[in-house]
Design an enzyme around this catalytic site. Structure first.
Site, mmCIF file in Angstrom:
data_model
loop_
_atom_site.group_PDB
_atom_site.id
_atom_site.type_symbol
_atom_site.label_atom_id
_atom_site.label_comp_id
_atom_site.label_asym_id
_atom_site.label_seq_id
_atom_site.Cartn_x
_atom_site.Cartn_y
_atom_site.Cartn_z
ATOM 1 N N LYS A 95 0.828 -1.199 0.000
ATOM 2 C CA LYS A 95 0.000 0.000 0.000
ATOM 3 C C LYS A 95 0.871 1.262 0.000
ATOM 4 O O LYS A 95 1.966 1.274 0.563
ATOM 5 C CB LYS A 95 -0.911 -0.034 1.235
ATOM 6 C CG LYS A 95 -2.000 1.011 1.292
ATOM 7 C CD LYS A 95 -2.884 0.755 2.512
ATOM 8 C CE LYS A 95 -3.917 1.845 2.704
ATOM 9 N NZ LYS A 95 -4.758 1.601 3.894
ATOM 10 N N SER A 170 -9.360 2.486 3.055
ATOM 11 C CA SER A 170 -8.354 3.100 2.214
ATOM 12 C C SER A 170 -7.505 2.110 1.429
ATOM 13 O O SER A 170 -6.729 2.508 0.551
ATOM 14 C CB SER A 170 -7.444 3.982 3.064
ATOM 15 O OG SER A 170 -6.776 3.218 4.061
ATOM 16 N N SER A 194 -10.229 0.008 7.012
ATOM 17 C CA SER A 194 -9.543 0.225 5.738
ATOM 18 C C SER A 194 -8.999 -1.037 5.079
ATOM 19 O O SER A 194 -8.610 -0.992 3.914
ATOM 20 C CB SER A 194 -8.386 1.226 5.923
ATOM 21 O OG SER A 194 -8.897 2.523 6.092
#
Length: 479
Positions: A95, A170, A194
Site C-alpha cells: 500500500k 483506504s 480500511s
C-alpha cells in the site's frame, strides 16, 4: 499435519493461469522448482497489463527491479543450502502508505511526493525477509482517510465487479489487485475498516490483526498520535484464508524496533477447536438490510455445520465505541492532518474529511481524555463477552456496497454512514482484530460477513473463516 503447515494441491489440479494460483501453492511449487519465480512474475505482469489500465489498482511499479528480484529468487534455490522463506519468490503488493526503500510514501497526497523512504518499513522488511517480491504499490485515498479510493496523483481505482460502486478505502487498490488477479496477496492498513471494507466490497478476505501484532514503524512518519498507535493495524488481503495465514505469519515475525509491537504467540492449543460464536445481528440505531441478514445466516449455518455453536448475543454499544473513535481520532486530525487536507486543495477529499469531523464532539482536552477513559471501561465489557464467546459473527458493514461519492452529502449523510459502518469502526476503536469473509454475491455484487476475535486470536479467527469458505464458496470476479 503440523501446526502452520499448508496442504499443497498437485500442479495438474490447478488452473493453467499462474496469476489465479493461491500464494500458498505458488510458494510451495517455486520452492520445489516445478515453477519458477520468473514465470510467476511474468504471468502477473501479463495480467496487470490486461486489467490494470482500466481498474487502476497498482499505481507505482518497477518492472526491471521485479524481474531482477525474481531471477535472484530462482538462483537462490540452486545456490543456497539455507532454507528459503515462506513467501519465497511470490509477488506481493504494498500500500502507498507503507515505506519502501527508495520510493516516495505519498499516501495519495501530492505534497508527500518528497517523502522518499530511506529504509523499508518494518512490515515490508518482514515480507522481504520471507522472500516476497514487491510487485507494485497500490492506490489509496489521500491520507488513507476515506472509504473511496481516488486521489489527485493517481486518480480513481475501480471496483472489478461494477464501476458504479466504490472500490473501498483506504486499502482499495490492494483489494482490487487481489480480487482481479493482479496479485495473490496484498498488504493493507486499517484504522476504521480500511482493510475489511475494501475486502467486503471487492469480494475477498481481509484481515485486520490486533494492533501490535504486526509492526507498523514507518521512517517517513516519525511520530504518531495516540489514536494511530492504539487503533491502526497492518494486515493482509487475499482470496483464501490459508493465504492470509501464510502472509500474517510472515508479517508478524519481528518488530523489536517498534515500541507498539507485542511479541506474543500466534498459535494457541485450542486454535482448531470449534469454539462458541456470538451472533450479532442487531446493531443499535441501524436497520440491517435483508441481504446482510441473509449473509449472516449463510455464515452461521456454515459454522454450525463445522461444529461451532452459534448463539445470538447482545453486544456492548457500538455507537458508544463509534463516538469514542470520533472523539479521539478527529481531535487528532484537527491538530495535525486537517491543515494538510486544506492545503491540498482537493474538493472531494476536503468535503468528505470535514463532513466526518463535523460529526465529532468539540476538540477539547476534557473530551479527548474522557474518551480514552471511557474506552477502557467499554473494552472491559467486550472482554467479558469474549470469555463466553471467543469469536463474534457480525456484519462487516450495515449497508450494501456504496455507490461512488455517497460520503459527500454533508453532516446528516455522514452521520448515517458512520452508523452503518459502526461494526467496522467499533472493532478498531477497541483495538480488536476483525476479518471480512465473502459469502457469495447478490445481483452480481459481493456479500460478506465479519469475524471478530478476542485480542491476538487471529488464527482462531482464520479457522472459522476456513469453515465458512468450505461450506459457502464464493465466485471469483474472473470466473
Amino acid at each position: 499435519m503440523e501446526r502452520g503447515m499448508m496442504s499443497v494441491r498437485p500442479v495438474a489440479s490447478l488452473p493453467p493461469e499462474l496469476w489465479k494460483w493461491d500464494a500458498t501453492d505458488l510458494a510451495a511449487h517455486i520452492k520445489r522448482r516445478t515453477i519458477s519465480s520468473l514465470e510467476v512474475m511474468v504471468a502477473f505482469h501479463t495480467r496487470i497489463d490486461e486489467v490494470n489500465p482500466r481498474l487502476n489498482a497498482i499505481v507505482q511499479a518497477d518492472r526491471d527491479a521485479e524481474i531482477s528480484a525474481a531471477l535472484r529468487a530462482d538462483a537462490e534455490l540452486t545456490s543456497s543450502v539455507a532454507p528459503v522463506g515462506p513467501l519465497h519468490g511470490v509477488p506481493i503488493t504494498i500500500k502507498l502508505n507503507a515505506d519502501v526503500e527508495g520510493q516516495a510514501t505519498t499516501n495519495g497526497v501530492p505534497a508527500y511526493k518528497v517523502r522518499v523512504a530511506e529504509h523499508d518499513s518494518l512490515v515490508v522488511a518482514n515480507l522481504r525477509r520471507a522472500g516476497a517480491i514487491i510487485a507494485g504499490r497500490t492506490n489509496v485515498p489521500p491520507f488513507s482517510h476515506r472509504w473511496f479510493t481516488e486521489n489527485p496523483i493517481h486518480g480513481r481505482t475501480l471496483n472489478p465487479w461494477s464501476d458504479d460502486i466504490t472500490s473501498g478505502g483506504s486499502s482499495g487498490g490492494a483489494a482490487v489487485a487481489v480480487a482481479s488477479g493482479m496479485g495473490a496477496v496484498a498488504h493493507g492498513t486499517d484504522i476504521a475498516g480500511s482493510i475489511r471494507y475494501p475486502a467486503y466490497v471487492n469480494g475477498v478476505l481481509g484481515l485486520r490483526p490486533t494492533p501490535g501484532r504486526v509492526p507498523a514503524l514507518n521512517g517517513t512518519v516519525p511520530a504518531r498520535f495516540a489514536g494511530l498507535q492504539l487503533f491502526s493495524a497492518q494486515g493482509p488481503l487475499a482470496r483464501t484464508s490459508r493465504d492470509l495465514e501464510l502472509t500474517l505469519r510472515a508479517m508478524a515475525v519481528d518488530g523489536q524496533a517498534d515500541p507498539i509491537w507485542i511479541n506474543t504467540p500466534l498459535d494457541y492449543p485450542d486454535d482448531n477447536a470449534a469454539c462458541p460464536v456470538g451472533l450479532i445481528d442487531e446493531i443499535e440505531g441501524v436497520a440491517l438490510p435483508s441481504k446482510i441478514r441473509s449473509a449472516l445466516d449463510i455464515a452461521a449455518r456454515a459454522l454450525e455445520a463445522a461444529g461451532y455453536k452459534v448463539d445470538p448475543v447482545k453486544v456492548p454499544s457500538m455507537r458508544d465505541a463509534l463516538e469514542l473513535w470520533l472523539s479521539i481520532v478527529i481531535t487528532e486530525n484537527r491538530l495535525g492532518m486537517m491543515a494538510d487536507v486544506d492545503a491540498m486543495d482537493d474538493h472531494v477529499s476536503s468535503t468528505s474529511i470535514h463532513a466526518m469531523a463535523s460529526c465529532a464532539p468539540n476538540p477539547d482536552l476534557r473530551t479527548y481524555v474522557t474518551a480514552l477513559a471511557k474506552r477502557d471501561a467499554l473494552r472491559r465489557k467486550w472482554q467479558a463477552l469474549f470469555v463466553r464467546h471467543p469469536l463474534l459473527l457480525m456484519p462487516t458493514s450495515c449497508r450494501l456496497p456504496m455507490k461512488w461519492d455517497d460520503d459527500l452529502g454533508g453532516e446528516e449523510v455522514i452521520r448515517k454512514l458512520l452508523d452503518d459502518q459502526s461494526p467496522l469502526i467499533s472493532v478498531a476503536a477497541l483495538s480488536l482484530g476483525g476479518l471480512n469473509v465473502p459469502v457469495g454475491q447478490d445481483d452480481g455484487l459481493p456479500l460478506g460477513v465479519q469475524i471478530v476475535g478476542a485480542p491476538f486470536r487471529e488464527i482462531l479467527m482464520l479457522r472459522a473463516a476456513a469453515a465458512i469458505e468450505q461450506s459457502a464458496p464464493t465466485r471469483r470476479v474472473y470466473d
